[in-house]
Design a protein around this motif. Structure first.
Motif, short mmCIF file in Angstrom:
data_model
loop_
_atom_site.label_atom_id
_atom_site.label_comp_id
_atom_site.label_asym_id
_atom_site.label_seq_id
_atom_site.Cartn_x
_atom_site.Cartn_y
_atom_site.Cartn_z
N ASP A 236 33.99 52.19 -2.48
CA ASP A 236 32.97 52.45 -1.48
C ASP A 236 32.78 51.26 -0.54
N SER A 237 31.73 51.30 0.26
CA SER A 237 31.50 50.27 1.28
C SER A 237 31.28 48.89 0.67
N GLN A 238 30.73 48.83 -0.52
CA GLN A 238 30.54 47.53 -1.17
C GLN A 238 31.88 46.90 -1.52
N TRP A 239 32.79 47.72 -2.04
CA TRP A 239 34.13 47.22 -2.33
C TRP A 239 34.86 46.85 -1.04
N GLU A 240 34.73 47.70 -0.04
CA GLU A 240 35.41 47.44 1.23
C GLU A 240 34.91 46.14 1.84
N SER A 241 33.62 45.86 1.72
CA SER A 241 33.09 44.62 2.28
C SER A 241 33.71 43.39 1.63
N LYS A 242 34.10 43.51 0.35
CA LYS A 242 34.77 42.39 -0.30
C LYS A 242 36.11 42.10 0.35
N VAL A 243 36.83 43.15 0.70
CA VAL A 243 38.12 42.98 1.37
C VAL A 243 37.92 42.34 2.74
N ILE A 244 37.01 42.90 3.51
CA ILE A 244 36.77 42.41 4.87
C ILE A 244 36.30 40.97 4.85
N ASN A 245 35.36 40.66 3.97
CA ASN A 245 34.83 39.29 3.91
C ASN A 245 35.91 38.30 3.50
N THR A 246 36.79 38.70 2.60
CA THR A 246 37.88 37.82 2.20
C THR A 246 38.80 37.52 3.37
N ILE A 247 39.19 38.56 4.10
CA ILE A 247 40.08 38.37 5.25
C ILE A 247 39.42 37.51 6.32
N LEU A 248 38.15 37.78 6.62
CA LEU A 248 37.44 36.99 7.64
C LEU A 248 37.28 35.54 7.21
N THR A 249 37.00 35.32 5.94
CA THR A 249 36.86 33.95 5.44
C THR A 249 38.17 33.20 5.52
N LYS A 250 39.25 33.85 5.13
CA LYS A 250 40.56 33.21 5.18
C LYS A 250 40.96 32.89 6.62
N LEU A 251 40.69 33.81 7.53
CA LEU A 251 41.03 33.55 8.93
C LEU A 251 40.13 32.48 9.53
N SER A 252 38.89 32.42 9.08
CA SER A 252 38.01 31.35 9.52
C SER A 252 38.58 29.99 9.13
N ASN A 253 39.08 29.90 7.90
CA ASN A 253 39.70 28.66 7.44
C ASN A 253 41.00 28.38 8.19
N LEU A 254 41.75 29.43 8.46
CA LEU A 254 43.05 29.27 9.12
C LEU A 254 42.89 28.80 10.56
N PHE A 255 41.91 29.37 11.27
CA PHE A 255 41.74 29.07 12.69
C PHE A 255 40.72 27.98 12.97
N GLY A 256 39.99 27.54 11.93
CA GLY A 256 38.96 26.53 12.16
C GLY A 256 37.77 27.07 12.92
N ARG A 257 37.49 28.33 12.76
CA ARG A 257 36.35 29.00 13.41
C ARG A 257 35.63 29.82 12.35
N ASN A 258 34.36 30.14 12.60
CA ASN A 258 33.61 30.95 11.66
C ASN A 258 33.45 32.37 12.20
N PHE A 259 34.08 33.33 11.51
CA PHE A 259 34.00 34.73 11.91
C PHE A 259 33.08 35.49 10.95
N ALA A 260 31.93 35.87 11.44
CA ALA A 260 30.99 36.61 10.60
C ALA A 260 31.32 38.08 10.52
N ASN A 261 32.07 38.57 11.51
CA ASN A 261 32.39 39.99 11.54
C ASN A 261 33.65 40.22 12.39
N THR A 262 34.09 41.47 12.41
CA THR A 262 35.32 41.81 13.15
C THR A 262 35.14 41.60 14.65
N LYS A 263 33.95 41.84 15.15
CA LYS A 263 33.69 41.66 16.58
C LYS A 263 33.97 40.23 17.01
#
Length: 280
Positions: A236-263
């Motif tokens: 469900d959406s709770q599980w999906e949020s774990k996937v999205i948050n992981t990807i955004l966190t990893k990309l934040s680390n990769l790019f040196g920026r903080n991405f709170a959401n897909t936008k």
């Protein structure tokens, strides 16, 4: 080179199918026909690491380091298919995939931009980590619950190695890699915009075979994946949020920026795309 260290790090935690799976704990009363059928589908899906490896070896021909890592990734992914089939062989032989069903998911993938492919499979590993954790909670039989735990751990580690190659790619290619990673990142964190499960095995990969050009479309039951996610393991959406948050966190680390959401990630994609165009 990343491969030598990656090999050793995965070697240290590699599980043994004979020794690390508690086969003697099997409880037939806790395995339903419905559950056994999903194990079969997952086994066939894991088998599709074969055409994916062929794709990687072709599209990353100029990168021997990454190609060498494929030897480990391919081995471990095929072991996932094998341990699921071994479970069925022991306890539900009537559900064993046939050789024809396994071979059906081996077809050629069209060439694609290597950096986009790398990012796509990183996201796929992050998603599969959570799918298997969720599946482990849905299952009631203790041996298969344990197996899904082993598979989930492997997928998380694979994602970690892919991430190291992404870091290396930015060092080498700069904005070219950033644009590709951000582009796919936006796609793979936009699950709410599509009813389709966002995973490499569910994306179109061979234009000449369209629309039957996804791995899932070659399964005995092409509609299985969405049913498994929505109605069986209830990803469900709770599980999906774990996937999205992981990807955004990893990309934040990769790019040196903080991405709170897909936008915010999409804004960055446009920004770095403009910068890449200006310097090309």
């Amino acid at each position: 080179m990343i491969y030598p260290d990656a090999f050793l790090s995965l070697e240290r935690v590699r599980w043994n199918m004979a020794q690390d799976v508690p086969w003697d704990k099997f409880d037939s009363a806790l395995l339903t026909d419905e559950q056994a059928a999903t194990i079969k589908m997952n086994a066939i899906t894991e088998w599709s690491a074969l055409p994916a490896t062929e794709m990687f070896m072709r599209d990353f021909h100029d990168d021997s380091d990454f190609s060498a890592f494929m030897s480990v990734w391919f081995y471990e992914e095929q072991k996932h298919a094998l341990v699921l089939m071994e479970y069925l062989r022991r306890f539900r032989p009537d559900m064993m995939p046939t050789e024809e069903e396994l071979h059906a998911v081996r077809f050629e993938f069209d060439p694609a931009p290597p950096m986009e492919t790398l990012m796509l499979h990183f996201c796929g590993e992050m998603r599969l980590t959570q799918w298997y954790r969720c599946a482990g909670q849905w299952h009631t039989e203790p041996v298969i619950k344990h197996i899904y735990g082993l598979l989930s751990g492997d997928e998380a580690r694979h994602g970690g190695i892919y991430f190291r190659y992404m870091q290396q790619s930015i060092d080498r290619l700069g904005n070219e890699a950033r644009v590709a990673f951000a582009k796919v990142g936006v796609l793979m964190t936009s699950a709410s915009r599509t009813a389709k499960a966002l995973h490499p095995t569910n994306l179109h990969v061979n234009q000449s075979m369209f629309p039957k050009d996804t791995v899932q479309s070659h399964l005995p039951d092409p509609a299985w994946l969405e049913h498994w996610l929505d109605n069986q393991i209830k990803f469900d959406s709770q599980w999906e949020s774990k996937v999205i948050n992981t990807i955004l966190t990893k990309l934040s680390n990769l790019f040196g920026r903080n991405f709170a959401n897909t936008k915010e990630l999409n804004h960055y994609r446009k920004e770095v795309g403009t910068a890449a165009t200006a310097t090309s």
